[in-house]
Design an enzyme around this catalytic site. Structure first.
Site, PDB file in Angstrom:
ATOM      1  N   GLU A   1       0.796  -1.228   0.000  1.00 16.00           N
ATOM      2  CA  GLU A   1       0.000   0.000   0.000  1.00 16.00           C
ATOM      3  C   GLU A   1       0.830   1.281   0.000  1.00 16.00           C
ATOM      4  O   GLU A   1       0.652   2.161   0.845  1.00 16.00           O
ATOM      5  CB  GLU A   1      -0.991   0.003   1.172  1.00 16.00           C
ATOM      6  CG  GLU A   1      -2.034  -1.090   1.041  1.00 16.00           C
ATOM      7  CD  GLU A   1      -3.253  -0.929   1.942  1.00 16.00           C
ATOM      8  OE1 GLU A   1      -3.255  -0.035   2.800  1.00 16.00           O
ATOM      9  OE2 GLU A   1      -4.210  -1.709   1.780  1.00 16.00           O
TER      10      GLU A   1
ATOM     11  N   GLU B   1      -5.135  -8.633  -0.202  1.00 15.59           N
ATOM     12  CA  GLU B   1      -5.975  -8.365   0.981  1.00 15.59           C
ATOM     13  C   GLU B   1      -7.405  -8.107   0.544  1.00 15.59           C
ATOM     14  O   GLU B   1      -7.638  -7.616  -0.567  1.00 15.59           O
ATOM     15  CB  GLU B   1      -5.506  -7.139   1.782  1.00 15.59           C
ATOM     16  CG  GLU B   1      -4.260  -7.337   2.580  1.00 15.59           C
ATOM     17  CD  GLU B   1      -3.833  -6.107   3.369  1.00 15.59           C
ATOM     18  OE1 GLU B   1      -4.712  -5.336   3.824  1.00 15.59           O
ATOM     19  OE2 GLU B   1      -2.622  -5.912   3.510  1.00 15.59           O
TER      20      GLU B   1
HETATM   21  C1  BGP Z   1      -4.689  -2.432   4.907  1.00 18.59           C
HETATM   22  C2  BGP Z   1      -3.321  -2.738   5.464  1.00 18.59           C
HETATM   23  C3  BGP Z   1      -3.286  -3.763   6.539  1.00 18.59           C
HETATM   24  C4  BGP Z   1      -4.533  -3.877   7.356  1.00 18.59           C
HETATM   25  C5  BGP Z   1      -5.817  -3.676   6.618  1.00 18.59           C
HETATM   26  C6  BGP Z   1      -7.020  -3.468   7.493  1.00 18.59           C
HETATM   27  O1  BGP Z   1      -4.743  -1.094   4.564  1.00 18.59           O
HETATM   28  O2  BGP Z   1      -2.452  -3.155   4.437  1.00 18.59           O
HETATM   29  O3  BGP Z   1      -2.091  -3.632   7.234  1.00 18.59           O
HETATM   30  O4  BGP Z   1      -4.458  -3.625   8.659  1.00 18.59           O
HETATM   31  O5  BGP Z   1      -5.752  -2.581   5.756  1.00 18.59           O
HETATM   32  O6  BGP Z   1      -7.010  -2.160   7.956  1.00 18.59           O
HETATM   33  P1  BGP Z   1      -7.280  -1.766   9.450  1.00 18.59           P
HETATM   34  O7  BGP Z   1      -6.283  -2.525  10.252  1.00 18.59           O
HETATM   35  O8  BGP Z   1      -7.073  -0.298   9.509  1.00 18.59           O
HETATM   36  O9  BGP Z   1      -8.678  -2.170   9.704  1.00 18.59           O
END
Ligand code: BGP
Length: 473
Positions: A165, A371
């Site tokens: 990201e 993801e």
């Molecule tokens: C993405 C990231 C992750 C992760 C996920 C969920 O942006 O790559 O590291 O954590 O989102 O986001 P959050 O933890 O803010 O709910």
């Protein structure tokens, strides 16, 4: 009406899940690991420190065995830079090398393909002090780190992801604890996009090095891609959607795939006197790099409207999925057609299909979902976690991948977030995503025992049938 026949998922599709080092491992200063920017940041009030997390560092065998029980074909995890190089450069930490050797070997023991992210939000603190990605030397720091990884793990790791990201590091760095701004910075946009440029060049060089050092290895970027919708069919809204698409999405993929800057975004940078300075050889380095696939994270789409100039420039706010806007360029609005998660992120499975279609039309590369997932408050009842909401979310998204495959897109795999409960970027332990429940609370570490959730048992059947059976009965 005749129903369309969907094409099956390809054989050898990577069904798995993801984690990142700083969110899952804990043991953040153990066995010679140096601190990263995540270890020195102030965590948001009411959320846990990152010293224990899911304690994967001490539980990796058990955790990977549970992934194998669910039938995972792949596991996407990141390597903590400061476990390998505690100061970011210089001395290699043998204990750190050993840990990831063990993780990789444990995956391979069960036939799980390790998919390794090289950088997931965890700049070494020692390098942060030297200016982080703002320092032109950051390109060499990263390439040096990449070399150590390829030397040590290239014999077994065949799938690599460069920077997780990068677009979120640039757009919402303060929210995820990664933005390093020099004191007295007069043009924040310029500074941030200079950092972004260093990342683009570092990524390009790492991709070339990977191809040189590891024959047969595949490498790609891992941005967070969300197709941006216009709030209406007003022509001004269409322009705003194109603007934010350029800023959020295509800048990163045009650079990674074609080695060029997106034209719309480049002219926005010109307007703000913020175009990055190219060092000698940067342009060539970007042109020479060719990813083998596109890794991407998808949570939902974004929707924007025309912005008349009332938003201040350089204003931060929102998070990875909830934006604010840029003066005269676009402004984020709520999409009233979409439901939201308990944490306020919109849910848009069909947007997954349109995002994939758009990427394939633009770039013609195979795609790997790195993801996707639902953050929710899960509850342990006895030794079970009933999470039908997560099953529904995953079903609805997987079917859209199949639709996209039927539309002609090449898909390599699906690695939702997350394999196991871990700490969220800014919302603590209470926002859970895992197929595996970890028995701890925000501050009370409880038993740390693991339980496969209902969604994990359901996913096992999905994997067994290669996505042919998504039902939940
Ligand atoms: C993405 C990231 C992750 C992760 C996920 C969920 O942006 O790559 O590291 O954590 O989102 O986001 P959050 O933890 O803010 O709910």
């Amino acid at each position: 009406m005749k129903h369309k026949q969907l094409k099956p998922f390809p054989e050898n599709f990577f069904w798995g899940a993801s984690t990142s080092a700083y969110q899952v491992e804990g043991a953040n200063l153990t066995d010679g690991k140096g601190p990263s920017c995540q270890d020195v940041k102030k965590v948001p009030e009411g959320t846990s420190e990152l010293d224990v997390c899911a304690d994967f560092y001490h539980h990796y065998k058990e955790d990977i065995a549970l992934m194998a029980e669910m039938g995972f074909k792949s596991y996407r995890f990141s390597i903590a830079w400061t476990r390998i190089l505690p100061q970011g450069t210089g001395e290699v930490n043998p204990k750190g090398i050993e840990f990831y050797n063990n993780v990789i070997d444990e995956c391979l023991k069960y036939g799980i393909e390790p998919i390794v992210t090289m950088f997931h939000f965890d700049m070494p603190a020692a390098l942060d002090e030297r200016g982080s990605w703002g320092n032109p030397e950051s390109v060499d720091w990263f390439v040096n780190f990449a070399k150590v990884l390829f030397e040590n793990y290239g014999d077994r790791v065949k799938y690599w992801l460069t920077i997780n990201e990068q677009n979120m590091l640039t757009l919402v760095g303060p929210v995820i604890g990664t933005l390093h701004l020099p004191e007295n910075c007069t043009n924040v946009i310029k500074e941030i996009y200079q950092q972004n440029h260093h990342m683009l060049v570092a990524q390009a060089k790492a991709m070339c090095l990977c191809h040189e050092m590891i024959p047969g290895a595949k490498i790609g970027p891992a941005p967070n891609i969300s197709l941006v919708y216009p709030a209406s069919c007003k022509p001004e809204d269409i322009i705003a959607a194109q603007n934010f698409n350029a800023m959020r999405n295509w800048l990163y993929l045009d650079a990674a795939v074609y080695g060029v800057y997106n034209a719309i975004l480049w002219s926005w940078l010109e307007e703000h006197d913020a175009t990055p300075t190219f060092a000698d050889g940067d342009e060539e380095a970007m042109k020479n790099a060719h990813p083998d696939f596109i890794g991407f994270n998808y949570y939902n789409t974004a929707t924007v409207a025309h912005e008349d100039g009332s938003i201040a420039d350089g204003e931060f706010g929102g998070d990875q999925q909830n934006g604010v806007g840029a003066s005269g360029f676009y402004k984020s609005v709520r999409n009233e057609n979409l439901p939201k998660t308990e944490f306020g992120w919109e849910i848009d499975p069909i947007g997954f299909r349109s995002t994939i279609r758009e990427m394939y039309s633009r770039y013609r590369l195979p795609m790997l979902v790195t993801e996707n997932g639902l953050g929710a408050y899960d509850k342990l009842e006895g030794d079970a976690v009933h999470d039908p909401y997560r099953i529904k979310y995953l079903q609805d998204h997987i079917i859209q991948i199949q639709e996209a495959i039927t539309d002609g897109a090449e898909m390599l795999g699906y690695n939702p977030w997350s394999a196991i409960d871990l700490i969220s970027t800014h919302e603590g332990m209470r926002k859970r995503y895992g197929f595996i429940y970890v028995d701890r609370d925000e501050f009370d570490l409880k038993t740390m025992k693991r339980y496969i959730k209902d969604s994990g048992y359901w996913y096992k059947k999905v994997i067994e049938t290669n996505g042919a059976d998504l039902s939940n009965d």
